[in-house]
Design a protein around this motif. Structure first.
Motif, PDB file in Angstrom:
ATOM      1  N   MET A   1       1.001  -1.129  -0.126  1.00 30.17           N
ATOM      2  CA  MET A   1       0.025  -0.072  -0.113  1.00 30.17           C
ATOM      3  C   MET A   1       0.932   1.315  -0.161  1.00 30.17           C
ATOM      4  O   MET A   1       1.891   1.174   0.655  1.00 30.17           O
ATOM      5  CB  MET A   1      -0.931  -0.013   1.214  1.00 30.17           C
ATOM      6  N   THR A   2       0.424   1.998  -0.804  1.00 28.22           N
ATOM      7  CA  THR A   2       0.992   3.800  -0.623  1.00 28.22           C
ATOM      8  C   THR A   2       0.453   4.475   0.206  1.00 28.22           C
ATOM      9  O   THR A   2      -0.818   4.631   0.306  1.00 28.22           O
ATOM     10  CB  THR A   2       0.995   4.128  -2.247  1.00 28.22           C
ATOM     11  N   THR A   3       0.883   5.293   1.062  1.00 29.62           N
ATOM     12  CA  THR A   3       0.643   5.984   1.902  1.00 29.62           C
ATOM     13  C   THR A   3       0.722   7.390   1.553  1.00 29.62           C
ATOM     14  O   THR A   3       1.563   7.921   0.960  1.00 29.62           O
ATOM     15  CB  THR A   3       1.273   6.113   3.517  1.00 29.62           C
ATOM     16  N   VAL A   4      -0.377   8.592   1.538  1.00 29.93           N
ATOM     17  CA  VAL A   4      -0.389   9.673   1.346  1.00 29.93           C
ATOM     18  C   VAL A   4      -0.515  10.451   2.838  1.00 29.93           C
ATOM     19  O   VAL A   4      -1.459  10.013   3.699  1.00 29.93           O
ATOM     20  CB  VAL A   4      -1.567  10.367   0.681  1.00 29.93           C
ATOM     21  N   THR A  45      -3.496   4.121   0.041  1.00 24.57           N
ATOM     22  CA  THR A  45      -4.165   4.064  -1.305  1.00 24.57           C
ATOM     23  C   THR A  45      -3.504   2.641  -2.096  1.00 24.57           C
ATOM     24  O   THR A  45      -2.382   2.332  -1.392  1.00 24.57           O
ATOM     25  CB  THR A  45      -3.565   5.298  -2.317  1.00 24.57           C
ATOM     26  N   VAL A  46      -4.113   2.454  -3.231  1.00 19.39           N
ATOM     27  CA  VAL A  46      -3.578   1.113  -3.790  1.00 19.39           C
ATOM     28  C   VAL A  46      -2.120   1.041  -4.509  1.00 19.39           C
ATOM     29  O   VAL A  46      -1.377   0.214  -4.751  1.00 19.39           O
ATOM     30  CB  VAL A  46      -4.429   0.421  -4.724  1.00 19.39           C
ATOM     31  N   SER A  47      -1.734   2.391  -4.884  1.00 21.87           N
ATOM     32  CA  SER A  47      -0.387   2.495  -5.608  1.00 21.87           C
ATOM     33  C   SER A  47      -0.144   3.954  -5.825  1.00 21.87           C
ATOM     34  O   SER A  47      -0.777   4.948  -5.172  1.00 21.87           O
ATOM     35  CB  SER A  47      -0.768   2.240  -7.205  1.00 21.87           C
ATOM     36  N   VAL A  52      -0.958   9.895  -6.038  1.00 22.26           N
ATOM     37  CA  VAL A  52      -0.748  11.332  -6.846  1.00 22.26           C
ATOM     38  C   VAL A  52      -2.257  11.703  -7.312  1.00 22.26           C
ATOM     39  O   VAL A  52      -2.622  12.936  -7.101  1.00 22.26           O
ATOM     40  CB  VAL A  52       0.073  11.093  -8.153  1.00 22.26           C
ATOM     41  N   SER A  53      -3.241  10.459  -7.785  1.00 19.85           N
ATOM     42  CA  SER A  53      -4.268  11.185  -8.230  1.00 19.85           C
ATOM     43  C   SER A  53      -5.220  11.635  -7.301  1.00 19.85           C
ATOM     44  O   SER A  53      -6.069  12.627  -7.388  1.00 19.85           O
ATOM     45  CB  SER A  53      -5.159   9.818  -8.720  1.00 19.85           C
ATOM     46  N   LYS A  72       4.418   8.018   0.513  1.00 19.98           N
ATOM     47  CA  LYS A  72       5.275   6.851   0.756  1.00 19.98           C
ATOM     48  C   LYS A  72       5.072   5.621   0.032  1.00 19.98           C
ATOM     49  O   LYS A  72       3.671   4.956   0.284  1.00 19.98           O
ATOM     50  CB  LYS A  72       5.429   6.608   2.567  1.00 19.98           C
ATOM     51  N   ASP A  73       5.982   5.119  -0.879  1.00 19.04           N
ATOM     52  CA  ASP A  73       5.596   4.016  -1.600  1.00 19.04           C
ATOM     53  C   ASP A  73       6.494   3.002  -1.243  1.00 19.04           C
ATOM     54  O   ASP A  73       7.983   3.119  -1.349  1.00 19.04           O
ATOM     55  CB  ASP A  73       5.522   4.195  -3.132  1.00 19.04           C
TER      56      ASP A  73
END
Length: 150
Positions: A1-4, A45-47, A52-53, A72-73
């Motif tokens: 998972m990617t964190t915003v 987020t999933v990616s 970014v979206s 953070k990816d």
């Protein structure tokens, strides 16, 4: 998972501002919000593209209420964040992930909130120690060249 992570401006209640507006509330509705530091929110987020979206969807609010936005990816780093600008460039293949680790903004964490960043360059693979004030911890954010020392 990617964190915003979105960090609110000092004089703004970020969570209130985002959730009190229909469009921002709608963009965040499918996410579980957490608050790792005072006046900040994070979502999973999933990616990288999804992260970014989401930031692009929230841009109008970010300009008005946010101090910074990080991503953070885990395919890039499990410990360090990317600035929004750098995350966009990696997503758009303008820069390779392996080339993102030289310019850094190191934020101190004091009394549960992020404090002023120290801009440094990684040397010999190591991150210099934060020395602007006594802090309990640090958050390392990789930044684009034009953000360095911003």
């Amino acid at each position: 998972m990617t964190t915003v992570c979105i960090v609110g401006k000092e004089d703004v209640d970020l969570r209130f501002e985002l959730l009190s507006r229909e469009t921002a509330r709608g963009a965040l509705a499918t996410y579980d919000l957490s608050e790792p530091w005072a006046n900040s929110i994070t979502v999973e987020t999933v990616s990288l593209g999804g992260a970014v979206s989401l930031l692009n969807d929230l841009n109008w609010y970010l300009v008005r209420f946010a101090e910074a936005a990080f991503v953070k990816d885990p395919s890039i780093s499990t410990e360090e964040w990317l600035s929004r600008t750098l995350a966009e460039r990696v997503r758009d293949n303008e820069i390779r992930a392996a080339e993102t680790d030289e310019s850094l903004a190191i934020y101190g964490v004091s009394e549960g909130q992020l404090v002023e960043p120290m801009y440094v360059t990684r040397r010999d693979g190591s991150v210099p120690e934060y020395d602007l004030r006594d802090v309990e911890g640090t958050v390392v954010v990789r930044v684009a060249a034009e953000e360095f020392g911003a």
